[in-house]
Design an enzyme around this catalytic site. Structure first.
Site, PDB file in Angstrom:
ATOM      1  N   HIS A  90       0.873  -1.183   0.000  1.00  0.00           N
ATOM      2  CA  HIS A  90       0.000   0.000   0.000  1.00  0.00           C
ATOM      3  C   HIS A  90       0.899   1.218   0.000  1.00  0.00           C
ATOM      4  CE1 HIS A  90      -3.443   2.570   0.829  1.00  0.00           C
ATOM      5  NE2 HIS A  90      -2.595   3.266   1.565  1.00  0.00           N
ATOM      6  N   ARG A 142     -15.730  10.826   6.999  1.00  0.00           N
ATOM      7  CA  ARG A 142     -14.449  11.509   7.251  1.00  0.00           C
ATOM      8  C   ARG A 142     -14.210  12.566   6.191  1.00  0.00           C
ATOM      9  NH1 ARG A 142     -10.306   7.020   6.771  1.00  0.00           N
ATOM     10  NH2 ARG A 142      -8.791   8.645   7.148  1.00  0.00           N
ATOM     11  N   SER A 189      -8.467   2.272   8.385  1.00  0.00           N
ATOM     12  CA  SER A 189      -9.042   2.246   7.039  1.00  0.00           C
ATOM     13  C   SER A 189      -8.165   1.429   6.081  1.00  0.00           C
ATOM     14  CB  SER A 189      -9.196   3.696   6.543  1.00  0.00           C
ATOM     15  OG  SER A 189      -9.579   3.724   5.200  1.00  0.00           O
ATOM     16  N   ASP A 203     -15.756   0.635   6.477  1.00  0.00           N
ATOM     17  CA  ASP A 203     -14.812   1.661   6.016  1.00  0.00           C
ATOM     18  C   ASP A 203     -15.468   2.597   5.009  1.00  0.00           C
ATOM     19  OD1 ASP A 203     -12.139   2.880   5.740  1.00  0.00           O
ATOM     20  OD2 ASP A 203     -12.333   2.154   3.693  1.00  0.00           O
ATOM     21  N   LYS A 213      -8.855  -3.031   4.899  1.00  0.00           N
ATOM     22  CA  LYS A 213      -9.024  -3.554   3.530  1.00  0.00           C
ATOM     23  C   LYS A 213      -7.896  -4.509   3.158  1.00  0.00           C
ATOM     24  CE  LYS A 213      -9.634   0.657   2.518  1.00  0.00           C
ATOM     25  NZ  LYS A 213      -9.815   2.035   2.088  1.00  0.00           N
TER      26      LYS A 213
HETATM   27  N1  IUR Z   1      -6.496   5.172   1.831  1.00  0.00           N
HETATM   28  C1  IUR Z   1      -7.383   4.494   2.570  1.00  0.00           C
HETATM   29  O1  IUR Z   1      -7.756   3.387   2.208  1.00  0.00           O
HETATM   30  N2  IUR Z   1      -7.853   5.031   3.701  1.00  0.00           N
HETATM   31  C2  IUR Z   1      -7.473   6.240   4.141  1.00  0.00           C
HETATM   32  O2  IUR Z   1      -7.932   6.681   5.181  1.00  0.00           O
HETATM   33  C3  IUR Z   1      -6.534   6.945   3.352  1.00  0.00           C
HETATM   34  C4  IUR Z   1      -6.072   6.392   2.217  1.00  0.00           C
HETATM   35  I1  IUR Z   1      -5.934   8.795   3.933  1.00  0.00           I
END
Ligand code: IUR
Length: 260
Positions: A80, A166, A181, A159, A185
């Site tokens: 990520h 958010r 978050s 999420d 995932k």
């Molecule tokens: N990517 C995500 O999947 N969640 C987040 O809160 C952010 C980036 I900033």
């Protein structure tokens, strides 16, 4: 819910059970937007302990489906990136890892603020489908060694709602909320290992090195508590990455790289 908002407002930690009940209410719609928004703002100001962040992440994972790989040989990995201008590493990295025998069931994101999104870039390829159902993502990963997919309604659905609120309430930039978050995932992909590319510099979402470092530490500490092997790198995002910027151009650059 009022008590949980009061507790976070006062900087107190919530129990695992409270956090699980909160996420259940977010997912089934029984908690209203205004209360979730107030809770998010309190967390944004007061923060969360690592235990709370872990409980929040676990509850968000449990809000949906987790990909199961029992009996499938091989090692599943993913990465990520917190993103930046011209950051397109996922595009050549997935096929490169697949060519080395790894499997990458990558749930990718869309553009966020000024940072590009892997899914938007891929959609520059005419006919490219990013709306794979989770079973199709699993099948393709088994067959080809990787797939790019989007978070579907059944993967970490909590999420989706939290992220929307958010965004609407200027509470995106909270390290525990970002941590939960991202990891909810990635952990729901059922991967064995995760590389976290945390950008810092003027083109990054968190520009300061201290903030980026704190996010990296929060991510790896929480991942460890989830039993997910991870490594984080702080990388420079003070200038655009690679040679091109723009969805179609970044795809063309990726293909050039993959052709050597
Ligand atoms: N990517 C995500 O999947 N969640 C987040 O809160 C952010 C980036 I900033």
């Amino acid at each position: 819910m009022r008590d949980w908002i009061e507790a976070k407002k006062a900087g107190k930690a919530l129990s695992d059970a409270d956090i699980r009940a909160f996420v259940a209410g977010v997912t089934d719609g029984s908690i209203e937007d205004a209360q979730i928004a107030a809770w998010l703002m309190a967390v944004c100001w007061r923060g969360m302990t690592t235990e709370e962040t872990t409980a929040l992440t676990q509850a968000m994972i449990a809000s949906g489906r987790t990909l199961a790989w029992a009996g499938v040989p091989g090692l599943r990995v993913d990465k990520h990136s917190t993103g930046g201008v011209g950051d397109k590493i996922s595009l050549p990295l997935l096929p490169a890892v697949a060519a080395c025998g790894g499997q990458v069931p990558m749930i990718s994101g869309r553009a966020l603020g000024h940072t590009g999104g892997t899914l938007d870039k891929l959609e520059a390829i005419p006919g490219f489908r990013t709306d794979l159902a989770l079973d199709a993502l699993i099948e393709q990963t088994k067959r080809l060694g990787g797939a790019f997919g989007a978070a579907t309604d059944d993967l970490a659905p909590a999420d989706r709602r939290l992220y929307r609120l958010r965004d609407a309430t200027a509470t995106v930039a909270s390290i525990p909320l970002i941590t939960a978050s991202i990891l909810s995932k990635k952990a729901a992909e059922g991967v064995d290992g995760l590389v976290l590319d945390v950008k810092c510099g003027g083109g990054a979402f968190l520009a300061g090195r201290d903030d980026a470092r704190n996010l990296a530490l929060s991510l790896i500490n929480t991942a460890e508590r989830l039993g997910l092997k991870s490594v984080a790198l702080l990388t420079d995002m003070s200038q655009p990455l690679g040679r091109t910027i723009g969805n179609a151009l970044e795809i063309a650059e990726t293909i050039d790289v993959l052709k050597g």
